[in-house]
Design a protein around this motif. Structure first.
Motif, PDB file in Angstrom:
ATOM      1  N   GLY A  63       0.797  -1.225   0.000  1.00 58.84           N
ATOM      2  CA  GLY A  63       0.000   0.000   0.000  1.00 58.84           C
ATOM      3  C   GLY A  63       0.826   1.269   0.000  1.00 58.84           C
ATOM      4  N   ASP A  64       0.178   2.340   0.488  1.00 57.09           N
ATOM      5  CA  ASP A  64       0.802   3.666   0.512  1.00 57.09           C
ATOM      6  C   ASP A  64       2.150   3.637   1.229  1.00 57.09           C
ATOM      7  OD1 ASP A  64      -1.438   4.636  -0.741  1.00 57.09           O
ATOM      8  OD2 ASP A  64      -2.338   5.430   1.095  1.00 57.09           O
ATOM      9  N   ASN A  65       3.069   4.390   0.709  1.00 56.93           N
ATOM     10  CA  ASN A  65       4.407   4.528   1.302  1.00 56.93           C
ATOM     11  C   ASN A  65       5.144   3.196   1.402  1.00 56.93           C
ATOM     12  OD1 ASN A  65       4.097   7.380   1.849  1.00 56.93           O
ATOM     13  ND2 ASN A  65       2.782   6.786   3.556  1.00 56.93           N
ATOM     14  N   PHE A  66       4.806   2.246   0.508  1.00 50.01           N
ATOM     15  CA  PHE A  66       5.410   0.923   0.588  1.00 50.01           C
ATOM     16  C   PHE A  66       6.929   0.987   0.680  1.00 50.01           C
ATOM     17  CE2 PHE A  66       7.745  -2.356  -1.697  1.00 50.01           C
ATOM     18  CZ  PHE A  66       7.521  -3.437  -0.858  1.00 50.01           C
ATOM     19  N   MET A  67       7.560   1.626  -0.310  1.00 50.77           N
ATOM     20  CA  MET A  67       9.020   1.578  -0.357  1.00 50.77           C
ATOM     21  C   MET A  67       9.632   2.321   0.823  1.00 50.77           C
ATOM     22  SD  MET A  67      11.651   0.235  -1.562  1.00 50.77           S
ATOM     23  CE  MET A  67      11.066  -0.616  -2.983  1.00 50.77           C
ATOM     24  N   GLU A  68       9.070   3.473   1.159  1.00 50.55           N
ATOM     25  CA  GLU A  68       9.582   4.225   2.310  1.00 50.55           C
ATOM     26  C   GLU A  68       9.539   3.397   3.584  1.00 50.55           C
ATOM     27  OE1 GLU A  68       8.491   8.454   3.563  1.00 50.55           O
ATOM     28  OE2 GLU A  68       7.565   8.232   1.580  1.00 50.55           O
ATOM     29  N   LEU A  69       8.378   2.792   3.857  1.00 52.01           N
ATOM     30  CA  LEU A  69       8.222   2.003   5.078  1.00 52.01           C
ATOM     31  C   LEU A  69       9.012   0.701   5.002  1.00 52.01           C
ATOM     32  CD1 LEU A  69       4.480   2.672   5.873  1.00 52.01           C
ATOM     33  CD2 LEU A  69       6.478   3.476   7.153  1.00 52.01           C
ATOM     34  N   LEU A  83      12.379   1.752   5.927  1.00 53.38           N
ATOM     35  CA  LEU A  83      12.415   2.151   7.341  1.00 53.38           C
ATOM     36  C   LEU A  83      12.378   0.923   8.249  1.00 53.38           C
ATOM     37  CD1 LEU A  83      12.421   4.288   9.567  1.00 53.38           C
ATOM     38  CD2 LEU A  83       9.919   4.440   9.308  1.00 53.38           C
ATOM     39  N   PHE A  84      11.501  -0.032   7.958  1.00 52.53           N
ATOM     40  CA  PHE A  84      11.444  -1.262   8.758  1.00 52.53           C
ATOM     41  C   PHE A  84      12.773  -2.003   8.673  1.00 52.53           C
ATOM     42  CE2 PHE A  84       6.519  -2.007   8.445  1.00 52.53           C
ATOM     43  CZ  PHE A  84       6.299  -0.818   9.109  1.00 52.53           C
ATOM     44  N   GLU A  85      13.374  -2.022   7.480  1.00 50.97           N
ATOM     45  CA  GLU A  85      14.677  -2.684   7.314  1.00 50.97           C
ATOM     46  C   GLU A  85      15.751  -1.977   8.146  1.00 50.97           C
ATOM     47  OE1 GLU A  85      17.793  -4.034   3.786  1.00 50.97           O
ATOM     48  OE2 GLU A  85      15.849  -3.191   3.242  1.00 50.97           O
ATOM     49  N   ALA A  90      10.644   5.057  17.567  1.00 53.27           N
ATOM     50  CA  ALA A  90       9.199   5.263  17.761  1.00 53.27           C
ATOM     51  C   ALA A  90       8.765   6.574  17.120  1.00 53.27           C
ATOM     52  CB  ALA A  90       8.855   5.249  19.254  1.00 53.27           C
ATOM     53  N   TRP A  91       9.551   7.611  17.294  1.00 58.58           N
ATOM     54  CA  TRP A  91       9.240   8.924  16.714  1.00 58.58           C
ATOM     55  C   TRP A  91       9.123   8.832  15.192  1.00 58.58           C
ATOM     56  CZ3 TRP A  91      13.265  11.750  14.045  1.00 58.58           C
ATOM     57  CH2 TRP A  91      12.849  12.996  13.552  1.00 58.58           C
ATOM     58  N   LYS A  92      10.081   8.151  14.554  1.00 62.65           N
ATOM     59  CA  LYS A  92      10.051   8.034  13.092  1.00 62.65           C
ATOM     60  C   LYS A  92       8.804   7.296  12.621  1.00 62.65           C
ATOM     61  CE  LYS A  92      14.997   8.297  12.249  1.00 62.65           C
ATOM     62  NZ  LYS A  92      16.196   7.593  11.762  1.00 62.65           N
ATOM     63  N   LEU A  93       8.430   6.238  13.312  1.00 59.45           N
ATOM     64  CA  LEU A  93       7.228   5.492  12.935  1.00 59.45           C
ATOM     65  C   LEU A  93       5.961   6.305  13.212  1.00 59.45           C
ATOM     66  CD1 LEU A  93       8.252   2.035  14.430  1.00 59.45           C
ATOM     67  CD2 LEU A  93       8.054   2.569  11.993  1.00 59.45           C
ATOM     68  N   ARG A  94       5.958   7.001  14.322  1.00 58.61           N
ATOM     69  CA  ARG A  94       4.784   7.786  14.727  1.00 58.61           C
ATOM     70  C   ARG A  94       4.410   8.821  13.665  1.00 58.61           C
ATOM     71  NH1 ARG A  94       6.839   9.784  19.057  1.00 58.61           N
ATOM     72  NH2 ARG A  94       6.689   7.874  20.276  1.00 58.61           N
ATOM     73  N   LYS A  95       5.381   9.324  12.940  1.00 60.39           N
ATOM     74  CA  LYS A  95       5.149  10.341  11.914  1.00 60.39           C
ATOM     75  C   LYS A  95       4.282   9.809  10.767  1.00 60.39           C
ATOM     76  CE  LYS A  95       7.211  13.837  13.698  1.00 60.39           C
ATOM     77  NZ  LYS A  95       6.418  15.008  14.069  1.00 60.39           N
ATOM     78  N   TYR A  96       4.184   8.499  10.605  1.00 59.83           N
ATOM     79  CA  TYR A  96       3.372   7.902   9.547  1.00 59.83           C
ATOM     80  C   TYR A  96       1.943   7.582  10.004  1.00 59.83           C
ATOM     81  CZ  TYR A  96       7.499   7.350   6.621  1.00 59.83           C
ATOM     82  OH  TYR A  96       8.607   7.586   5.860  1.00 59.83           O
ATOM     83  N   LEU A  97       1.677   7.713  11.298  1.00 58.79           N
ATOM     84  CA  LEU A  97       0.329   7.409  11.803  1.00 58.79           C
ATOM     85  C   LEU A  97      -0.664   8.478  11.388  1.00 58.79           C
ATOM     86  CD1 LEU A  97       1.109   6.100  15.395  1.00 58.79           C
ATOM     87  CD2 LEU A  97       0.291   4.768  13.446  1.00 58.79           C
ATOM     88  N   LYS A  98      -1.822   8.020  10.960  1.00 55.67           N
ATOM     89  CA  LYS A  98      -2.887   8.947  10.589  1.00 55.67           C
ATOM     90  C   LYS A  98      -3.670   9.313  11.847  1.00 55.67           C
ATOM     91  CE  LYS A  98      -3.205   7.117   5.943  1.00 55.67           C
ATOM     92  NZ  LYS A  98      -3.939   6.273   5.015  1.00 55.67           N
TER      93      LYS A  98
END
Length: 158
Positions: A42-48, A51-53, A149-157
């Motif tokens: 889905g959305d932001n696939f490559m970015e996430l 990031l997960f990697e 956590a901060w980096k991931l939180r920025k993607y939360l809707k």
């Protein structure tokens, strides 16, 4: 030969137990990050995906450092998936793959739970077990999890 570091054996044993819990949390989080990395869409696939990697690589490196800290202090690091599952505060969800927002929420929550645990344990390690070196080490880990956590939180809707 046991290390002579100015910390009693009783305190070292308590610190080994705390560090093994930290090691377990890191390994469960690593596995979860890999699972989500593999199953992301889905959305932001490559970015996430990237990031997960980045995060699972950082968590794997940190886990190695935790295990080496245990060894440095004369302890034995746990090392099986059953031990990690038993000792970790983090929960897995076998057979379930959340959507992207669910993945993000779960990972943020896991990082934040690790941060809270590290904050509590670094105080115990320094004050109760007289190990300033491990307290400093845990403080560094805590800061890394705060940042992840901060980096991931920025993607939360909202």
């Amino acid at each position: 030969m046991k290390p002579d570091l100015g910390i009693t054996q009783k305190n070292l044993t308590a610190v080994h137990k705390i560090l093994n819990s930290v090691l377990a949390d890191g390994n469960i989080l690593y596995i979860k990050l890999r699972k989500f990395h593999w199953n992301l869409s889905g959305d932001n696939f490559m970015e996430l995906h990237l990031l997960f990697e980045d995060q699972y690589n950082a968590v794997a490196e940190a886990a190695d450092e935790v295990a080496e800290r245990i060894a440095t202090l004369g302890g034995t690091a746990i090392g099986t998936t059953s031990e990690f599952a038993q000792e970790s505060q983090l929960k897995e969800t076998p057979g379930k793959v959340p959507d992207t927002q669910g993945m993000l929420k779960e990972l943020v929550s896991d990082h934040e739970n690790i941060v809270k645990s590290l904050r509590e344990n670094l105080d115990k390690v320094e004050e109760d077990h007289k190990d300033a070196g491990t307290a400093d080490f845990l403080n560094g880990l805590m800061q890394e999890h705060e940042k992840m956590a901060w980096k991931l939180r920025k993607y939360l809707k909202p």
